[in-house]
Design an enzyme around this catalytic site. Structure first.
Site, PDB file in Angstrom:
ATOM      1  N   ASP A 148       0.809  -1.222   0.000  1.00 12.29           N
ATOM      2  CA  ASP A 148       0.000   0.000   0.000  1.00 12.29           C
ATOM      3  C   ASP A 148       0.838   1.267   0.000  1.00 12.29           C
ATOM      4  O   ASP A 148       0.401   2.313  -0.437  1.00 12.29           O
ATOM      5  CB  ASP A 148      -0.853   0.009   1.280  1.00 12.29           C
ATOM      6  CG  ASP A 148      -2.317  -0.186   0.975  1.00 12.29           C
ATOM      7  OD1 ASP A 148      -2.616  -0.710  -0.102  1.00 12.29           O
ATOM      8  OD2 ASP A 148      -3.154   0.196   1.808  1.00 12.29           O
ATOM      9  N   LEU A 209     -11.783   8.565  -1.704  1.00  9.03           N
ATOM     10  CA  LEU A 209     -12.673   8.977  -0.619  1.00  9.03           C
ATOM     11  C   LEU A 209     -13.609   7.840  -0.239  1.00  9.03           C
ATOM     12  O   LEU A 209     -14.456   7.419  -1.028  1.00  9.03           O
ATOM     13  CB  LEU A 209     -13.492  10.204  -1.048  1.00  9.03           C
ATOM     14  CG  LEU A 209     -12.700  11.392  -1.647  1.00  9.03           C
ATOM     15  CD1 LEU A 209     -13.638  12.505  -2.065  1.00  9.03           C
ATOM     16  CD2 LEU A 209     -11.644  11.904  -0.676  1.00  9.03           C
TER      17      LEU A 209
END
EC number: 2.7.2.1
Length: 398
Positions: A148, A209
């Site tokens: 990540d 988001l």
């Protein structure tokens, strides 16, 4: 060629089997409540109803074994045998400074991942358990670690260092790492494809988001800054995370409320953000409550959108311009309300939203007006496909 993508959480396991020739999903699902009562396996096959099986899964190895058994179940017709799996791609949350790209896993790599545990004590241990289980269950199948944090390893020092004693960085690795890297990378690549322009000629701001949120500045295909920091707590106000606060609040509230460091950490991670403001952590509930006149829900929504817009403005400055702004992940892809509220702050950039086009949900689209100087886009993220692509690339080219 088929790639199995695994994402192991502390008590969960998400999986996806992809056919890479067509880039299609053959099967996906999850095992939840591993090691707890009421654990179950969910199998989601294209064009069929979800299959749910409740049974005890004492650990990740038992869970992965159950998933593999389902994948070769004759009645589903997914795989004839496990040898059909070309490779396994693991999502690994934290690679520290050790990994700037995906890697084929061996003992040396695993040791390096273990050394990053102190940077992600909740996430890296289950990632490692998943890898160890696959080594045991599929010893001849190559495994790849996709981090990540890796995409953000291109950030310059001026962006990733904090204004704290330098030896904190040297001794403890305290710096900005950034997260959601696989998602930011995927949508940046996809944006260049849609715009028909080479990635190395574009300045893109990607807005991931969701319940956890982050913004990244992607210049010429490289991340040069991102809102999450040493941990995923920094940056935007999120579902339950506070995002940026004055660090002095921590010691102040510890003294006032008689709290330990661990308790404050827990509050900032799990009881803050839009939940702390409104009492709701799900943005769908917040939008519903806000439109029904709930003042706190309205405030939480305004705060969130204002902060997203501030980061976009900052990153436009950091890159000295912006060609495209991309909205992705649960909220970014599906909330026309959030996109509209964010974009109203961006007219100074020459970014103009087409309100009709903005009504779309979860589909790839350019939602800016034809005369907008900056393209505003919605691109559904696909972290699993990105992990599978990187996995296959490494295994085929090794």
């Amino acid at each position: 060629m088929k790639v199995l993508v695994l994402n192991c959480g502390s008590s969960s396991l998400k999986y996806q089997l992809l056919d890479m020739e067509k880039e299609t999903v053959l099967a996906k699902g999850l095992v939840e409540r591993i090691g707890l009562e009421g654990s179950r396996l969910i199998i989601d096959l294209p064009g069929r109803e979800k299959i749910k099986k409740e049974q005890p899964f004492v650990n990740h190895e038992v869970a992965i074994n159950a998933v593999l058994e389902e994948l070769v179940r004759e009645e589903y017709g997914i795989l004839r045998n496990l040898e059909e799996i070309t490779a396994i791609g693991h999502r690994i949350v934290h690679g520290g400074e050790k990994f700037s790209g995906s890697v084929i896993i061996n003992e040396e790599i695993l040791k390096a991942v273990e050394e990053c545990v102190n940077l992600a004590p909740l996430h890296n241990p289950p990632n490692i358990l998943g890898i160890r289980a696959c080594q045991k269950l599929l010893p001849n199948t190559p495994q790849v670690g996709v981090f990540d944090t890796a995409f953000h390893q291109t950030m310059p020092r001026k962006a990733y260092l904090y204004g704290v004693p330098y030896y904190w960085y040297e001794k403890y690795g305290i710096r900005r790492y950034g997260f959601h890297g696989t998602s930011h990378k995927y949508v940046a690549y996809k944006a260049s494809e849609i715009l028909g322009k080479p990635l190395n000629e574009l300045k893109i701001i990607t807005c991931h988001l969701g319940n956890g949120s982050s913004v990244a500045a992607v210049k010429e295909g490289k991340s040069i800054d991102t809102s999450m920091g040493f941990t995923p707590l920094e940056g935007l106000l999120m579902g339950t995370r506070s995002g940026n606060i004055d660090p002095a609040i921590v010691t102040f509230i510890q003294e006032k409320e008689g709290l330990s460091a661990a308790q404050v950490n827990d509050i900032l991670n799990k009881k803050s953000g839009v939940l702390g403001i409104s009492g709701y952590s799900d943005f769908r509930d917040i939008e519903e409550r806000a439109s029904a006149g709930d003042d706190k829900a309205k405030l939480a929504l305004e705060m969130f959108c204002y902060q997203v817009a501030k980061y976009i403005g900052a990153y436009a400055a950091a890159m000295n311009g912006v060609d495209a702004i991309v909205f992705t992940a649960g909220v970014g892809e599906n909330s026309d309300v959030v996109r509209k509220e964010v974009c109203k702050y961006l007219e100074f950039l020459g970014a103009t939203l087409d309100e009709e086009k903005n009504k779309i949900r979860g589909k790839e689209a350019i939602i800016s007006t034809p005369d907008s100087k900056v393209k505003i886009m919605v691109i559904p993220t696909n972290e699993e496909l990105m992990i599978a692509k990187e996995t296959l690339e490494l295994v085929v080219n090794k």
